[in-house]
Design an enzyme around this catalytic site. Structure first.
Site, PDB file in Angstrom:
ATOM      1  CG  LEU A   1      -1.776  -1.156   1.537  1.00  0.00           C
ATOM      2  CD1 LEU A   1      -2.822  -0.864   2.713  1.00  0.00           C
ATOM      3  CD2 LEU A   1      -2.712  -1.181   0.416  1.00  0.00           C
ATOM      4  CG  ASP A   2       0.310   4.483  -2.779  1.00  0.00           C
ATOM      5  OD1 ASP A   2       1.293   3.851  -3.488  1.00  0.00           O
ATOM      6  OD2 ASP A   2      -0.518   5.240  -3.476  1.00  0.00           O
ATOM      7  CB  VAL A   3       4.317   5.820   2.595  1.00  0.00           C
ATOM      8  CG1 VAL A   3       4.334   6.395   4.044  1.00  0.00           C
ATOM      9  CG2 VAL A   3       5.370   5.079   2.133  1.00  0.00           C
TER      10      VAL A   3
ATOM     11  CB  THR B   1      -2.738   3.939   1.313  1.00  0.00           C
ATOM     12  OG1 THR B   1      -2.729   4.968   0.112  1.00  0.00           O
ATOM     13  CG2 THR B   1      -4.080   3.199   1.101  1.00  0.00           C
TER      14      THR B   1
ATOM     15  NE  ARG C   1      -1.945   9.535  -3.626  1.00  0.00           N
ATOM     16  CZ  ARG C   1      -0.664   9.444  -2.816  1.00  0.00           C
ATOM     17  NH1 ARG C   1      -0.318   8.062  -2.631  1.00  0.00           N
ATOM     18  NH2 ARG C   1      -0.336  10.341  -2.309  1.00  0.00           N
TER      19      ARG C   1
END
Length: 258
Positions: free
Chosen positions: A88-90, A92, A202
């Site tokens: 997961l993105d940092v 998120t 996003r």
């Protein structure tokens, strides 16, 4: 239409469901061990953990030694054979699967590659998104001079597809550039990515003119300042049962933090 499950994926599903039933005292003991690492355990099996990743904690270590702390590096304290499966993105939060060993990584990676796992995200975006449901198909690639930012590129981008459904229209308190209060109209959106490109959700929402609230990469002005964190959460992962197994789907859910 649901993608048919291959025989190899079917075997993987059987193996995963055979070992996902940690309950009672065993699960509670594992929750306490994981809590000692300042992580929240959602579920566990013989070969994997399901972690509720907090926003701003990386899934895996960064290249810079100062960014070593991550979900992966913390779980390595419980098993030296810990393996990353997906990220997961940092910024998120939400459900993150991590393998305990090579076998768990092999099984879970096969399910992600075959798109057998159903992923659902919740986001709050600026403005009232309309229509209330739809699909976004825009190709994406890395914006190399400004990485890790991504851009829409119809010539060189990789295909990316996101389905969305509006759950609620709402308002958030915000600020104008001069510091005076401002009410911001927003939409809470359920997102189902069919592909898994970097920053896909996003960028797709930004392309519709509705950036995710608190997005430090892509939001500006009131949409950026209305929240100290990115309002994007990996709310649920669902792993269907193998064909004719009689088992229920394995549903992993992380409580919504916003």
């Amino acid at each position: 239409m649901q993608t048919p499950i291959s025989s190899s994926a079917d075997m993987t599903l059987n193996a995963l469901h055979d070992t996902h039933g940690w309950q009672g005292e065993r699960l509670q003991e594992e929750r306490e061990r994981v809590a000692g690492l300042k992580l929240s355990l959602l579920a566990a099996g013989d070969d994997w953990w399901a972690i509720d990743k907090p926003a701003e904690l990386p899934s895996v270590p960064g290249r810079d030694p100062s960014r070593f702390d991550s979900v992966y590096s913390r779980l390595c304290q419980l098993s030296s054979d810990t393996r990353a499966v997906h990220r997961l993105d940092v910024a998120t939060s939400g459900v993150l699967l991590v393998a305990r060993n090579v076998e768990g990584q092999r099984r879970l990676s096969r399910l992600f590659q075959s798109r057998t796992i159903d992923k659902r995200y919740v986001a709050v975006v600026a403005g009232h998104l309309a229509p209330t449901e739809g699909s976004i198909a825009l190709p994406l690639r890395c914006d190399w001079p400004h990485r890790p930012r991504q851009i829409v590129d119809f010539a060189y981008g990789k295909p990316a597809l996101t389905h969305y459904h509006i759950e609620q229209y709402l308002t958030l308190p915000g600020q104008r550039p001069d510091g005076t209060p401002q009410t911001l109209s927003c939409s809470r959106v359920l997102l189902t990515p069919h592909t898994g490109r970097s920053h896909q959700l996003r960028l797709h929402l930004l392309a519709l003119g509705h950036p995710i609230i608190g997005d430090a990469f892509y939001a500006r002005g009131a949409a950026l300042n209305a929240s100290p964190r990115l309002l994007l959460h990996a709310a649920r992962l669902t792993i269907p049962p193998a064909v004719d197994s009689g088992e229920p789907a394995l549903m992993l859910e992380a409580p919504l933090p916003f």
